[in-house]
Design a protein around this motif. Structure first.
Motif, PDB file in Angstrom:
ATOM      1  N   GLU A 121     -20.816  13.568 -36.145  1.00 41.01           N
ATOM      2  CA  GLU A 121     -21.473  14.008 -37.372  1.00 41.01           C
ATOM      3  C   GLU A 121     -22.924  13.535 -37.416  1.00 41.01           C
ATOM      4  OE1 GLU A 121     -20.566  15.890 -39.986  1.00 41.01           O
ATOM      5  OE2 GLU A 121     -18.765  16.469 -38.886  1.00 41.01           O
ATOM      6  N   GLU A 148     -22.748  25.004 -39.937  1.00 41.32           N
ATOM      7  CA  GLU A 148     -21.301  24.794 -39.974  1.00 41.32           C
ATOM      8  C   GLU A 148     -20.923  23.732 -41.002  1.00 41.32           C
ATOM      9  OE1 GLU A 148     -19.598  23.934 -36.230  1.00 41.32           O
ATOM     10  OE2 GLU A 148     -20.016  25.909 -35.377  1.00 41.32           O
ATOM     11  N   ARG A 149     -21.720  22.669 -41.099  1.00 45.74           N
ATOM     12  CA  ARG A 149     -21.426  21.619 -42.082  1.00 45.74           C
ATOM     13  C   ARG A 149     -21.496  22.168 -43.500  1.00 45.74           C
ATOM     14  NH1 ARG A 149     -25.404  18.622 -39.001  1.00 45.74           N
ATOM     15  NH2 ARG A 149     -24.392  17.521 -37.294  1.00 45.74           N
ATOM     16  N   HIS A 159     -21.004  25.207 -44.350  1.00 43.38           N
ATOM     17  CA  HIS A 159     -19.862  26.100 -44.511  1.00 43.38           C
ATOM     18  C   HIS A 159     -18.592  25.310 -44.834  1.00 43.38           C
ATOM     19  CE1 HIS A 159     -17.316  29.607 -43.833  1.00 43.38           C
ATOM     20  NE2 HIS A 159     -16.568  28.859 -43.047  1.00 43.38           N
ATOM     21  N   LYS A 160     -18.409  24.177 -44.155  1.00 43.50           N
ATOM     22  CA  LYS A 160     -17.221  23.358 -44.385  1.00 43.50           C
ATOM     23  C   LYS A 160     -17.223  22.748 -45.783  1.00 43.50           C
ATOM     24  CE  LYS A 160     -16.411  22.173 -39.533  1.00 43.50           C
ATOM     25  NZ  LYS A 160     -16.388  21.091 -38.529  1.00 43.50           N
ATOM     26  N   LYS A 161     -18.408  22.401 -46.277  1.00 44.99           N
ATOM     27  CA  LYS A 161     -18.497  21.849 -47.626  1.00 44.99           C
ATOM     28  C   LYS A 161     -18.038  22.866 -48.663  1.00 44.99           C
ATOM     29  CE  LYS A 161     -22.272  18.582 -46.758  1.00 44.99           C
ATOM     30  NZ  LYS A 161     -23.692  18.244 -47.064  1.00 44.99           N
ATOM     31  N   ARG A 162     -18.350  24.131 -48.422  1.00 40.96           N
ATOM     32  CA  ARG A 162     -17.971  25.171 -49.374  1.00 40.96           C
ATOM     33  C   ARG A 162     -16.491  25.534 -49.262  1.00 40.96           C
ATOM     34  NH1 ARG A 162     -22.644  27.602 -47.261  1.00 40.96           N
ATOM     35  NH2 ARG A 162     -21.335  29.141 -46.190  1.00 40.96           N
ATOM     36  N   ASN A 163     -15.880  25.169 -48.146  1.00 44.23           N
ATOM     37  CA  ASN A 163     -14.494  25.591 -47.914  1.00 44.23           C
ATOM     38  C   ASN A 163     -13.623  24.405 -47.505  1.00 44.23           C
ATOM     39  OD1 ASN A 163     -14.757  28.803 -47.836  1.00 44.23           O
ATOM     40  ND2 ASN A 163     -16.487  27.939 -46.713  1.00 44.23           N
ATOM     41  N   LYS A 164     -13.714  23.315 -48.243  1.00 44.32           N
ATOM     42  CA  LYS A 164     -12.967  22.113 -47.889  1.00 44.32           C
ATOM     43  C   LYS A 164     -11.463  22.336 -47.936  1.00 44.32           C
ATOM     44  CE  LYS A 164     -16.359  18.621 -49.245  1.00 44.32           C
ATOM     45  NZ  LYS A 164     -16.641  17.473 -50.151  1.00 44.32           N
ATOM     46  N   GLN A 212      -8.930  27.361 -45.428  1.00 43.24           N
ATOM     47  CA  GLN A 212      -9.181  27.686 -44.026  1.00 43.24           C
ATOM     48  C   GLN A 212      -9.548  29.155 -43.923  1.00 43.24           C
ATOM     49  OE1 GLN A 212      -9.031  25.491 -41.591  1.00 43.24           O
ATOM     50  NE2 GLN A 212      -9.517  26.873 -39.915  1.00 43.24           N
ATOM     51  N   GLU A 217     -14.485  29.565 -40.001  1.00 42.79           N
ATOM     52  CA  GLU A 217     -14.516  28.209 -39.478  1.00 42.79           C
ATOM     53  C   GLU A 217     -14.241  28.190 -37.987  1.00 42.79           C
ATOM     54  OE1 GLU A 217     -13.241  25.206 -43.014  1.00 42.79           O
ATOM     55  OE2 GLU A 217     -11.673  26.453 -42.155  1.00 42.79           O
ATOM     56  N   ASN A 218     -13.360  29.066 -37.540  1.00 38.44           N
ATOM     57  CA  ASN A 218     -13.048  29.104 -36.120  1.00 38.44           C
ATOM     58  C   ASN A 218     -14.150  29.760 -35.311  1.00 38.44           C
ATOM     59  OD1 ASN A 218     -10.566  27.895 -36.569  1.00 38.44           O
ATOM     60  ND2 ASN A 218      -9.596  29.867 -37.037  1.00 38.44           N
TER      61      ASN A 218
END
Length: 256
Positions: A45, A81-82, A84-89, A92, A96-97
């Motif tokens: 990270e 990507e980070r 994106h992950k924050k918005r979709n904790k 799935q 993400e893939n």
């Protein structure tokens, strides 16, 4: 054959000067940098790149390793990507893939896309001339006129008291032409690019230092690597050392 031997003996007797040393020159490793090592760099990270960049006298220095280079190339994609992950904790999604689409592929290793080399880049600094600074003291609207402080000539890397020979020593011309409201610069110089083997920088050296020679012809600029820099560079090639050891073990096992 007898005539050829006679000619060789004659040439040896006429040869003058000191013969070249018998030591072998370093070459680029045949084993490329393993893909897994690049993937590991992407997983982190936080990645501290500060130990790879520093200054020495009239020069800026940048170090290069395969994990650092790949990490910096992918930094923008990783940042996206980070976010994106924050918005979709908790959810799935297919998106993400999709982040692995730009990850290093196994075929890149087979093709030698990531050579296991350590490189040092040396770039002269730019400065504002006295006349430009004096003129701007009377007019705030004047642009700063910059020029390079010096030109790169050569460089030496030392592991303790022993010089480390480069695989590829070289310098390339650099031309900068900038004209805007704040800065004006039209100048050329040379940048040093030296490529070394993966073990050129290691903790067993004790002190690791650079000697940089400029066009001024004076004493070289000397810059020692700090401990954190040595640790980072050495750790970056850990994956390569493991892959190289595994390859040698497999080759030994295959022998009858």
């Amino acid at each position: 054959i007898e005539e050829a031997l006679a000619l060789l003996d004659q040439n040896r007797s006429n040869a003058k000067g000191t013969p070249p040393p018998g030591a072998l020159l370093p070459v680029e490793p045949l084993t490329p940098y393993p893909i897994e090592g690049l993937k590991e760099a992407l997983r982190a990270e936080k990645y501290d790149s500060r130990p790879y960049y520093f200054a020495a006298g009239d020069f800026n220095i940048a170090l290069s390793t395969p994990p650092l280079d790949y990490r910096e190339q992918e930094e923008k994609r990783l940042q996206a990507e980070r976010e994106h992950k924050k918005r979709n904790k908790k959810q799935q999604t297919a998106g993400e893939n999709a982040g692995d689409s730009d990850a290093p592929k196994d075929w890149e290793q087979e093709a030698g896309a990531h050579p296991a080399i350590f490189a040092i880049y040396v770039m002269p600094k730019a400065k504002e001339g006295l006349g430009s600074a004096f003129g701007r003291s009377f007019s705030l609207n004047s642009a700063a006129k910059l020029k390079f402080k010096t030109d790169f000539q050569a460089m030496k890397l030392f592991c303790g008291n022993k010089e480390v020979l480069p695989i590829h020593p070289g310098k390339v011309p650099v031309t900068v032409s900038i004209q805007n409201r704040l800065v004006k610069m039209d100048d050329s110089t040379y940048k040093g690019i030296y490529v070394y083997s993966p073990d050129a920088v290691n903790p067993d050296c004790g002190q690791i230092k650079l000697e940089i020679y400029s066009s001024k012809g004076a004493e070289p600029t000397v810059r020692a690597f700090d401990e954190k820099t040595v640790q980072h560079v050495w750790a970056d090639f850990d994956a390569f050392r493991k892959a190289q050891a595994a390859g040698m073990q497999s080759a030994s096992a295959a022998k009858p």
